[in-house]
Design a protein around this motif. Structure first.
Motif, PDB file in Angstrom:
ATOM      1  N   GLU A 159       0.917  -1.180   0.063  1.00 44.02           N
ATOM      2  CA  GLU A 159      -0.048  -0.027   0.138  1.00 44.02           C
ATOM      3  C   GLU A 159       0.833   1.235   0.119  1.00 44.02           C
ATOM      4  N   PRO A 180      -3.578   2.879  -5.748  1.00 45.20           N
ATOM      5  CA  PRO A 180      -4.738   2.294  -5.818  1.00 45.20           C
ATOM      6  C   PRO A 180      -5.094   1.743  -7.047  1.00 45.20           C
ATOM      7  N   ASN A 181      -4.860   2.469  -8.179  1.00 48.59           N
ATOM      8  CA  ASN A 181      -5.107   2.133  -9.616  1.00 48.59           C
ATOM      9  C   ASN A 181      -4.180   0.851  -9.781  1.00 48.59           C
ATOM     10  N   GLU A 182      -2.947   0.974  -9.442  1.00 42.58           N
ATOM     11  CA  GLU A 182      -1.767  -0.221  -9.567  1.00 42.58           C
ATOM     12  C   GLU A 182      -2.356  -1.494  -8.749  1.00 42.58           C
ATOM     13  N   GLN A 183      -2.934  -1.154  -7.635  1.00 38.14           N
ATOM     14  CA  GLN A 183      -3.387  -2.272  -6.870  1.00 38.14           C
ATOM     15  C   GLN A 183      -4.550  -2.948  -7.644  1.00 38.14           C
ATOM     16  N   ARG A 184      -5.370  -2.234  -8.575  1.00 35.55           N
ATOM     17  CA  ARG A 184      -6.298  -2.934  -9.246  1.00 35.55           C
ATOM     18  C   ARG A 184      -6.005  -3.574 -10.523  1.00 35.55           C
ATOM     19  N   MET A 185      -4.994  -2.859 -11.253  1.00 36.79           N
ATOM     20  CA  MET A 185      -4.335  -3.236 -12.478  1.00 36.79           C
ATOM     21  C   MET A 185      -3.247  -4.634 -12.177  1.00 36.79           C
ATOM     22  N   TYR A 186      -2.679  -4.761 -11.201  1.00 35.33           N
ATOM     23  CA  TYR A 186      -1.960  -5.773 -11.064  1.00 35.33           C
ATOM     24  C   TYR A 186      -2.230  -7.056  -9.913  1.00 35.33           C
ATOM     25  N   ASP A 187      -1.908  -8.053 -10.388  1.00 32.51           N
ATOM     26  CA  ASP A 187      -2.142  -9.123  -9.313  1.00 32.51           C
ATOM     27  C   ASP A 187      -1.250  -9.220  -8.126  1.00 32.51           C
TER      28      ASP A 187
END
Length: 202
Positions: A120, A125-132
């Motif tokens: 975190e 936040p966007n990268e946390q959605r983009m990547y597994d």
């Protein structure tokens, strides 16, 4: 020393292990420039500068000290940009001519998972959605953001937080929203993770 060319040979990258004698490779002016650094840091700094001098030598430059500004940015010969990096056991450097490359940053980390609980802090936040989760637990985003920062700071003289930089690995782009600037990225994976960020002259 391993030497790699990037961006149609416009960028030279060198990597090599840090050796016990690397502290003694520093010029007297470089020792002064590093201040009261402990021997380990002087060894790491010496190793990165050995690489940089080797790369510069390939372009016809004589051996010369690589000093740094008060903010810690290395000072390169006229017409050149570059960046230095190391972790505990390996050092790296990258250089390029300013006719083709305006800004350049490199970072290197061991190819190991991140320490716990840093996702975190590092990933937006966007990268946390983009990547597994598998990728988020690795060091790729960390290394690429550090490389972007090293390319960005000499241009804007501004510090960046991890959240200021958004990385698109598939597009090979790093975007800094606060100044709306974008850097091209390269990611090299082996025993180490090497991130490279660069931009072209406008």
């Amino acid at each position: 020393m391993e030497i790699i060319t990037i961006d149609q040979q416009n960028i030279l990258v060198g990597i090599r292990p840090i050796e016990p004698a690397d502290e003694s490779t520093l010029y007297a002016s470089e020792v002064t420039s590093t201040g009261r650094a402990v021997p380990k840091v002087r060894r790491q700094s010496g190793a990165a500068r050995v690489i940089a001098r080797t790369l510069l030598g390939q372009l016809g430059f004589p051996p010369l000290p690589i000093l740094k500004t008060r903010s810690g940015v290395p000072i390169w010969p006229a017409g050149m940009v570059g960046s230095l990096a190391h972790h505990d056991t390996v050092a790296a450097a990258a250089i390029a001519g300013t006719k083709r490359i305006a800004a350049l940053g490199i970072d290197i980390e061991p190819n190991e998972p991140l320490p716990e609980n840093l996702i975190e802090l590092i990933a937006t936040p966007n990268e946390q959605r983009m990547y597994d989760l598998h990728l988020l637990k690795r060091r790729e985003l960390f290394v690429l953001k550090e490389a972007v920062y090293k390319a960005y700071f000499p241009l804007y003289n501004q510090f960046l937080e991890f959240q200021d930089v958004e990385i698109d690995i598939s597009a090979r782009l790093g975007h800094v929203s606060k100044t709306n600037c974008t850097f091209s990225l390269e990611l090299l994976l082996s025993k180490n993770i090497i991130g490279l960020a660069y931009s072209r002259p406008t």
